[in-house]
Design a protein around this motif. Structure first.
Motif, PDB file in Angstrom:
ATOM      1  N   PHE A  99      14.108  83.073  61.448  1.00 49.53           N
ATOM      2  CA  PHE A  99      13.600  82.650  60.293  1.00 49.53           C
ATOM      3  C   PHE A  99      14.135  83.728  58.995  1.00 49.53           C
ATOM      4  CE2 PHE A  99      10.427  80.641  62.990  1.00 49.53           C
ATOM      5  CZ  PHE A  99      10.214  79.514  61.848  1.00 49.53           C
ATOM      6  N   TYR A 155      17.037  81.055  58.621  1.00 46.39           N
ATOM      7  CA  TYR A 155      16.957  79.837  58.120  1.00 46.39           C
ATOM      8  C   TYR A 155      15.970  79.808  56.910  1.00 46.39           C
ATOM      9  CZ  TYR A 155      19.992  78.467  61.844  1.00 46.39           C
ATOM     10  OH  TYR A 155      21.160  78.392  62.836  1.00 46.39           O
ATOM     11  N   MET A 156      14.890  80.487  56.998  1.00 45.30           N
ATOM     12  CA  MET A 156      13.899  80.530  56.110  1.00 45.30           C
ATOM     13  C   MET A 156      13.423  81.819  55.510  1.00 45.30           C
ATOM     14  SD  MET A 156      10.318  78.213  56.569  1.00 45.30           S
ATOM     15  CE  MET A 156      11.231  76.927  57.455  1.00 45.30           C
ATOM     16  N   SER A 172       9.897  84.181  55.188  1.00 42.24           N
ATOM     17  CA  SER A 172       8.992  83.967  56.070  1.00 42.24           C
ATOM     18  C   SER A 172       8.522  85.489  56.870  1.00 42.24           C
ATOM     19  CB  SER A 172       9.369  83.092  57.026  1.00 42.24           C
ATOM     20  OG  SER A 172       9.621  81.760  56.555  1.00 42.24           O
ATOM     21  N   VAL A 178       3.760  82.859  62.566  1.00 41.56           N
ATOM     22  CA  VAL A 178       5.093  82.581  61.704  1.00 41.56           C
ATOM     23  C   VAL A 178       4.488  82.075  60.389  1.00 41.56           C
ATOM     24  CG1 VAL A 178       7.189  81.842  61.118  1.00 41.56           C
ATOM     25  CG2 VAL A 178       6.745  82.171  63.523  1.00 41.56           C
ATOM     26  N   CYS A 231       5.328  80.703  57.209  1.00 48.16           N
ATOM     27  CA  CYS A 231       6.555  79.993  56.498  1.00 48.16           C
ATOM     28  C   CYS A 231       6.258  80.110  54.868  1.00 48.16           C
ATOM     29  CB  CYS A 231       6.725  78.476  56.878  1.00 48.16           C
ATOM     30  SG  CYS A 231       6.867  78.374  58.783  1.00 48.16           S
ATOM     31  N   GLU A 257      14.366  76.986  66.593  1.00 46.36           N
ATOM     32  CA  GLU A 257      15.553  77.255  65.760  1.00 46.36           C
ATOM     33  C   GLU A 257      16.293  75.794  65.294  1.00 46.36           C
ATOM     34  OE1 GLU A 257      19.641  79.531  65.979  1.00 46.36           O
ATOM     35  OE2 GLU A 257      18.810  79.003  67.782  1.00 46.36           O
ATOM     36  N   ALA A 283      14.254  74.800  62.403  1.00 43.59           N
ATOM     37  CA  ALA A 283      14.341  75.730  61.275  1.00 43.59           C
ATOM     38  C   ALA A 283      15.372  75.323  60.480  1.00 43.59           C
ATOM     39  CB  ALA A 283      14.096  77.073  61.401  1.00 43.59           C
TER      40      ALA A 283
END
Length: 448
Positions: free
Chosen positions: A362, A365-366, A369, A380, A382, A435, A438
């Motif tokens: 995370f 990719y994000m 978070s 998690v 988000c 993964e 994400a």
């Protein structure tokens, strides 16, 4: 934007229609209530370990574990055998009418896994029933009427438990009036408040003090009830510092501390009890546990210090199915598995691996978070509710991985809680599925 085609998403509905088309001889048919919110539409046929199979033979990795119930996995052979053996002897032994060996065997054995001094046990069937029993117990013991809970807590869906829960879907205005005598204080939410854990604990403690100053007199409060790790509230752990300060306030005013370990307990957090993360000698006055105790059979327990449980005089409380002999047989088998297979240790070790891997995923990719939790109770948070829903759906349709519907006030928190017997290979498969999801979210890949 590219588009992926979802496969098999209507298979469950097709299977349901096939069942409903069976001939009923023209007689009136029962119709299932729509009250249950669905996380998937799968029609499952069987389960084994960390997997379930649908009626079409498709296999899915179950990272929900029946909402943290199946700590030993689906249909563990020892649990199955214990249920078969017990069913051949006795299926129902009503606790007011008879004694039975599984009842006393499990009571004796579970005591060795309970915190020191917290070993007097009352059995019920569900977590919410355990909360109702605990409230009656603390009121009877203290002779005080009121309860304080923390914001974000989920304690059940029956009357008093609903009043103690701050989830708006559970506290539907159409259910009002709910039972009175419940006051809410803040939960220490460092990530949400954008401050350190210690600062969050101080702020939450000040909020608790404010409740005791301005809302309810301390000498009219029977108990402070909270989850050491919020469940439906987003898998947020309370800190050891918060526990210490809250316990000091409770002791100062003679308020009992009740730990709701319905979801976080029984090895889920990487320790037998989640409140043991506060300190090795942390001991509440009362604790409620359920979910993982009996590997899928309905069982809950309220455990208390002797002087508290002694307030439950004969006839004060009870129920037809309390301490069901089948559930207790499963509970004894579950303890066998815990002791022989190192289930709590596996939860701790696999949880460290999974949490570390998810944090890296995370972060890449994000960003923004928050990955948190203990053991195999990992949340998690988000960046948006849409991102959380995307990852849940992507994992199911592209990797055959089941994750619960996102939770939290904004519906943006993924709950990762596979069986505690999960292997390194299965942890890898779960991580790779998340993964993949994400990465596709970051790349703007659409799901139909």
């Amino acid at each position: 934007m590219t588009t992926m085609t979802t496969r098999g998403v209507k298979a469950g509905q097709t299977a349901i229609r096939a069942v409903l088309k069976k001939d009923n001889g023209g007689r009136q048919e029962g119709v299932l209530s729509k009250v249950w919110a669905r996380s998937t539409e799968l029609m499952v046929d069987r389960g084994e370990g960390c997997y379930v199979w649908d009626v079409y033979g498709n296999r899915y990795l179950d990272a929900a574990a029946g909402i943290a119930v199946l700590n030993t996995g689906h249909s563990h052979p020892k649990v199955v055998q214990a249920l078969k053996d017990q069913a051949e002897k006795l299926v129902h032994s009503q606790i007011n009418n008879y004694h039975n060996e599984p009842l006393y065997e499990f009571t004796r054995r579970v005591g060795t896994h309970l915190p020191e001094g917290l070993n007097h046990v009352y059995f019920d069937n569900t977590g919410t029933a355990g909360i109702e029993a605990a409230v009656k117990l603390v009121r009877q013991h203290t002779k005080r009427p009121n309860i304080i809970v923390l914001y974000g807590g989920m304690h059940g869906r029956s009357g008093m438990a609903s009043a103690m829960t701050t989830n708006h879907s559970i506290r539907n205005p159409l259910f009002y009036p709910l039972p009175s005598g419940v006051y809410t204080a803040p939960f220490p939410s460092a990530y949400r408040w954008g401050i350190s854990e210690e600062e969050a604990a101080d702020r939450a403690i000040e909020g608790l003090k404010d409740v005791l100053k301005g809302s309810v007199r301390p000498d009219q409060v029977a108990a402070l009830v909270f989850e050491p790790i919020l469940g439906e509230g987003g898998f947020v752990p309370a800190s050891a510092y918060y526990y210490k300060k809250a316990k000091e306030i409770c002791d100062q005013y003679g308020i009992l501390m009740v730990m709701d370990e319905i979801q976080s307990g029984y090895g889920r957090s990487g320790r037998m009890w989640a409140h043991q993360h506060f300190s090795g000698d942390a001991v509440p006055d009362v604790m409620v546990s359920s979910k993982g105790i009996a590997s899928g059979m309905p069982l809950s327990m309220v455990v208390a210090k002797k002087h508290v449980m002694d307030s439950f005089t004969p006839g004060t409380h009870g129920g037809t199915f309390n301490g069901n002999v089948m559930a207790l047989a499963a509970a004894n088998a579950t303890l066998d598995i815990f002791e022989e297979e190192g289930v709590v240790e596996n939860s701790h070790n696999q949880g460290i691996t999974l949490k570390g891997t998810l944090s890296a995923i995370f972060d890449q990719y994000m960003p923004g978070s928050d990955v948190r939790g203990h053991g195999l109770m990992i949340g998690v948070e988000c960046v948006t509710p849409e991102a959380a829903r995307y990852i849940k759906k992507h994992c199911l349709v592209h990797s055959s991985v089941i994750i619960l519907t996102p939770t939290g006030t904004e519906g943006n928190i993924l709950r990762i809680m596979p069986p505690l017997v999960i292997s390194e290979e299965e942890i890898l498969a779960l991580s790779q599925a998340i993964e993949h999801a994400a990465r596709d979210w970051q790349n703007g890949v659409l799901l139909e």
